[in-house]
Write a protein that holds these residues in place. Structure first.
Motif, PDB file in Angstrom:
ATOM      1  N   LEU A 111      31.502  41.181  39.113  1.00 10.94           N
ATOM      2  CA  LEU A 111      31.689  40.749  38.079  1.00 10.94           C
ATOM      3  C   LEU A 111      31.370  41.785  36.983  1.00 10.94           C
ATOM      4  N   ASP A 112      31.226  42.990  37.455  1.00 11.50           N
ATOM      5  CA  ASP A 112      30.981  43.963  36.761  1.00 11.50           C
ATOM      6  C   ASP A 112      32.088  44.945  36.191  1.00 11.50           C
ATOM      7  N   LYS A 113      32.550  44.844  35.028  1.00  8.06           N
ATOM      8  CA  LYS A 113      34.058  45.441  34.676  1.00  8.06           C
ATOM      9  C   LYS A 113      34.232  47.020  35.260  1.00  8.06           C
ATOM     10  N   THR A 114      33.222  47.627  34.966  1.00  8.64           N
ATOM     11  CA  THR A 114      33.381  48.917  35.697  1.00  8.64           C
ATOM     12  C   THR A 114      33.585  48.901  37.207  1.00  8.64           C
ATOM     13  N   LYS A 115      32.957  48.384  37.927  1.00 18.30           N
ATOM     14  CA  LYS A 115      33.287  48.445  39.358  1.00 18.30           C
ATOM     15  C   LYS A 115      34.551  47.562  39.807  1.00 18.30           C
ATOM     16  N   PHE A 116      34.968  46.592  38.868  1.00 15.37           N
ATOM     17  CA  PHE A 116      36.141  45.790  38.963  1.00 15.37           C
ATOM     18  C   PHE A 116      37.238  46.784  38.890  1.00 15.37           C
ATOM     19  N   ILE A 117      37.454  47.650  37.718  1.00 13.16           N
ATOM     20  CA  ILE A 117      38.288  48.581  37.357  1.00 13.16           C
ATOM     21  C   ILE A 117      38.293  49.548  38.357  1.00 13.16           C
ATOM     22  N   ALA A 118      37.158  50.193  38.959  1.00 14.09           N
ATOM     23  CA  ALA A 118      37.289  51.121  40.050  1.00 14.09           C
ATOM     24  C   ALA A 118      37.792  50.424  41.167  1.00 14.09           C
ATOM     25  N   ILE A 119      37.434  49.296  41.455  1.00 12.59           N
ATOM     26  CA  ILE A 119      38.284  48.565  42.805  1.00 12.59           C
ATOM     27  C   ILE A 119      39.727  48.528  42.583  1.00 12.59           C
ATOM     28  N   HIS A 120      40.206  48.126  41.354  1.00 10.63           N
ATOM     29  CA  HIS A 120      41.618  48.029  41.068  1.00 10.63           C
ATOM     30  C   HIS A 120      42.420  49.525  41.038  1.00 10.63           C
ATOM     31  N   THR A 121      41.487  50.401  40.591  1.00  8.27           N
ATOM     32  CA  THR A 121      42.127  51.783  40.571  1.00  8.27           C
ATOM     33  C   THR A 121      42.233  52.355  42.160  1.00  8.27           C
ATOM     34  N   ALA A 122      41.400  51.860  42.835  1.00 11.32           N
ATOM     35  CA  ALA A 122      41.577  52.345  44.282  1.00 11.32           C
ATOM     36  C   ALA A 122      42.272  51.668  45.068  1.00 11.32           C
ATOM     37  N   TYR A 123      42.440  50.432  45.129  1.00 10.78           N
ATOM     38  CA  TYR A 123      43.244  49.446  46.064  1.00 10.78           C
ATOM     39  C   TYR A 123      44.301  48.858  45.267  1.00 10.78           C
ATOM     40  N   GLY A 124      44.318  48.565  44.134  1.00 12.10           N
ATOM     41  CA  GLY A 124      45.442  48.021  43.246  1.00 12.10           C
ATOM     42  C   GLY A 124      45.756  46.313  43.547  1.00 12.10           C
ATOM     43  N   SER A 125      45.315  45.814  44.609  1.00 14.93           N
ATOM     44  CA  SER A 125      45.458  44.408  44.834  1.00 14.93           C
ATOM     45  C   SER A 125      44.565  43.769  45.621  1.00 14.93           C
ATOM     46  N   SER A 126      44.365  42.549  45.558  1.00 18.23           N
ATOM     47  CA  SER A 126      43.528  42.068  46.494  1.00 18.23           C
ATOM     48  C   SER A 126      43.772  41.958  47.907  1.00 18.23           C
ATOM     49  N   LEU A 127      45.223  42.036  48.134  1.00 15.90           N
ATOM     50  CA  LEU A 127      45.494  42.103  49.642  1.00 15.90           C
ATOM     51  C   LEU A 127      45.073  43.422  50.321  1.00 15.90           C
ATOM     52  N   ALA A 128      45.050  44.688  49.382  1.00 18.78           N
ATOM     53  CA  ALA A 128      44.819  45.887  49.756  1.00 18.78           C
ATOM     54  C   ALA A 128      43.307  45.966  49.988  1.00 18.78           C
ATOM     55  N   VAL A 129      42.554  45.192  49.120  1.00 18.54           N
ATOM     56  CA  VAL A 129      41.115  45.331  49.174  1.00 18.54           C
ATOM     57  C   VAL A 129      40.754  44.638  50.486  1.00 18.54           C
ATOM     58  N   GLU A 130      41.263  43.382  50.576  1.00 17.79           N
ATOM     59  CA  GLU A 130      40.961  42.853  51.970  1.00 17.79           C
ATOM     60  C   GLU A 130      41.257  43.563  53.053  1.00 17.79           C
ATOM     61  N   GLN A 131      42.444  44.424  53.376  1.00 18.90           N
ATOM     62  CA  GLN A 131      42.979  44.736  54.732  1.00 18.90           C
ATOM     63  C   GLN A 131      42.427  46.370  54.573  1.00 18.90           C
ATOM     64  N   GLN A 132      42.423  46.998  53.587  1.00 20.03           N
ATOM     65  CA  GLN A 132      41.981  48.230  53.668  1.00 20.03           C
ATOM     66  C   GLN A 132      40.299  48.761  53.408  1.00 20.03           C
ATOM     67  N   LEU A 133      39.754  47.553  52.825  1.00 20.40           N
ATOM     68  CA  LEU A 133      38.332  47.636  52.734  1.00 20.40           C
ATOM     69  C   LEU A 133      37.462  46.931  53.507  1.00 20.40           C
ATOM     70  N   VAL A 134      37.805  45.484  53.179  1.00 14.79           N
ATOM     71  CA  VAL A 134      36.835  44.504  53.968  1.00 14.79           C
ATOM     72  C   VAL A 134      37.196  44.488  55.495  1.00 14.79           C
ATOM     73  N   ARG A 135      38.409  44.357  56.052  1.00 11.19           N
ATOM     74  CA  ARG A 135      38.559  44.615  57.389  1.00 11.19           C
ATOM     75  C   ARG A 135      37.978  45.868  58.057  1.00 11.19           C
ATOM     76  N   THR A 136      38.239  46.840  57.485  1.00 10.72           N
ATOM     77  CA  THR A 136      37.873  48.226  58.097  1.00 10.72           C
ATOM     78  C   THR A 136      36.478  48.285  58.187  1.00 10.72           C
ATOM     79  N   THR A 137      35.741  47.827  57.379  1.00  7.56           N
ATOM     80  CA  THR A 137      34.265  47.793  57.017  1.00  7.56           C
ATOM     81  C   THR A 137      33.494  46.878  58.304  1.00  7.56           C
ATOM     82  N   ILE A 138      34.266  45.512  58.449  1.00 12.93           N
ATOM     83  CA  ILE A 138      33.963  44.577  59.364  1.00 12.93           C
ATOM     84  C   ILE A 138      34.264  45.295  61.060  1.00 12.93           C
TER      85      ILE A 138
END
Length: 451
Positions: A111-138
């Motif tokens: 819920l931090d705007k800076t981190k939220f904007i950084a995530i959006h800039t890096a991944y662009g969507s929630s699906l990308a966050v889930e598949q490219q960040l969350v899944r790979t870390t797991i």
């Protein structure tokens, strides 16, 4: 005609503007739901604006991208969890066995705007966050956790460790490990084999695991929690091996259990014998204790009674002593009083005797004790008169020589009278009484001193 044409033109333009506004109303404002957060990108400057609170926001024809605040990521082999496809994650254990881990994990956006904007800039969507960040870390955490145990250990004694290792590495980063060769005995073949054991390196000061890298999720501020593994699907060969190991272990456990059962029976039999002996012993001890207790109680009762009797006797003796002392004191006082009274009586009698003697002395000195002398003289003369009156004979001889014969009777009478007079004079002389009136002083006769 010209005014009418102008009106039609104005009406047409107004209608076109109205239709345009209606058509583009979805690009002017945007509504944000409570479970979402969004990024609005300005169509002119390209500036990114983050919003978290629910409500209506000005879009201004900008681009809107929404993200769920919280989401569930499924890596499950079950078709009713997540997608219908098998999304389980493959794992390799230190004994060379393979398996697929099926489960899920919850993740939430920062819920931090800076981190939220950084995530959006890096991944662009929630699906990308889930598949490219969350899944790979797991996947990385699962891959690094497998070598820390064998297939059979992951199915039995280290099942909880597997879950703990994966969750810890997802949140904080993968461990820095060291691989060591270890010789172990195969439980099925009883042959020694070499196994590569992966161990976690620990900080010498804090004793905390060292990390090979920081978790990307932690860097981005994404929180992961509630990791759940619903199954570990092993290869058929591993499944058979695990089943055989389980059977062997069960056989060993059964044998151990039977041995323990036999041992326990022997122990039980011995313990039962000991229990019976102890029971009999304790029963005897209980009887002895009861008898001892009874004897002690009777002894205490006797001692109490003796003490009470002693107290009563001492009390009675003390009372008797007190009564005797009181009585003796009273008697002593009475004796003292009687002695005092006797002494007083004695003194009284002495004083009375002294007074009477002094009185008699004074009386005698005054009248020569005339009353007593007269009383004695009277009594003596009464005695003489009584004696003479009772005499039947002659007081003087009937024949006298030289006297006249005719005067014999007279002479006898005179002789008696003379004798009485003589005796009276003698008595008066004996008591010191003077009968001569001529020598009397006053009316009373004076006593005559006798020699």
């Amino acid at each position: 005609m010209r005014d009418k044409a102008t009106k039609f033109i104005i009406l047409g333009v107004t209608l076109i503007i109205f239709v345009f506004i209606i058509a583009s109303s979805g690009a002017l404002v945007e509504y944000l739901d409570a479970g979402q957060m969004m990024i609005i990108q300005s169509p002119i400057s390209g500036e990114l604006k983050a919003d978290f609170e629910p409500g209506v926001y000005w879009q201004g024809f900008g681009r809107v991208t929404k993200y769920p605040k919280r989401s569930q990521f499924w890596f499950s082999a079950k078709n009713d969890q997540g997608k219908r496809d098998d999304e389980s994650i493959k794992v390799r254990f230190n004994d060379g066995g393979h398996g697929n881990i099926s489960g899920s994990v919850s993740w939430s956006m920062p819920l931090d705007k800076t981190k939220f904007i950084a995530i959006h800039t890096a991944y662009g969507s929630s699906l990308a966050v889930e598949q490219q960040l969350v899944r790979t870390t797991i996947e990385k955490a699962v891959y690094m956790s497998g070598p820390m145990m064998s297939s059979s250990e992951s199915a039995a004694e280290k099942r909880n460790d597997l879950l703990r290792f994966i969750e810890d590495q997802i949140q904080k980063g993968v461990y820095l490990t060291v691989t060591q060769e270890d010789k172990q005995v195969d439980p099925l073949t009883n042959q020694t084999k070499t196994v590569n054991i992966v161990k976690i390196r620990l900080d010498s000061k804090t004793n905390e695991p060292l990390r090979a890298e920081e978790s990307p999720l932690e860097i981005m501020g994404i929180k992961v929690y509630n990791l759940s593994i619903n199954s570990v699907i092993y290869e058929k060969q591993i499944e058979d091996q695990i089943a055989q190991q389980q059977q062997a272990k069960m056989a060993v456990q059964i044998a151990i259990a039977k041995a323990k059962e036999a041992e326990q029976k022997a122990i039980t039999t011995a313990k039962e014998g000991e229990a019976e002996a102890a029971k009999a012993e304790w029963k005897q001890k209980a009887l002895m204790a009861e008898a001892t207790t009874k004897a002690d109680q009777e002894k205490k009762v006797a001692e109490t009674r003796a003490a009470q009797d002693k107290n009563v006797a001492e009390t009675k003796a003390s009372q008797d002593k007190s009564v005797a002392e009181t009585k003796a004191t009273q008697e002593l006082r009475v004796a003292e009083l009687e002695t005092s009274a006797s002494f007083q009586t004695k003194q009284k009698l002495i004083l009375e005797g002294t007074g009477m003697a002094e009185r008699e002395k004074l009386i005698m000195e005054a009248n020569g004790n005339l009353e007593k002398k007269l009383a004695a003289w009277v009594e003596v003369n009464k005695a003489y008169a009584d004696a003479i009156g009772k005499h039947q004979g002659n007081w003087v001889p009937t024949v006298t020589m030289g006297g006249a014969a005719t005067g014999g009777a007279t002479a006898a009478t005179n002789g008696a009278a003379d004798l009485v007079n003589l005796m009276m004079v003698k008595t008066a002389a004996d008591i010191g009484l003077t009968l001569d009136p001529s020598k009397a002083t006053g009316t009373a006769a004076q006593p005559q001193k006798t020699k």
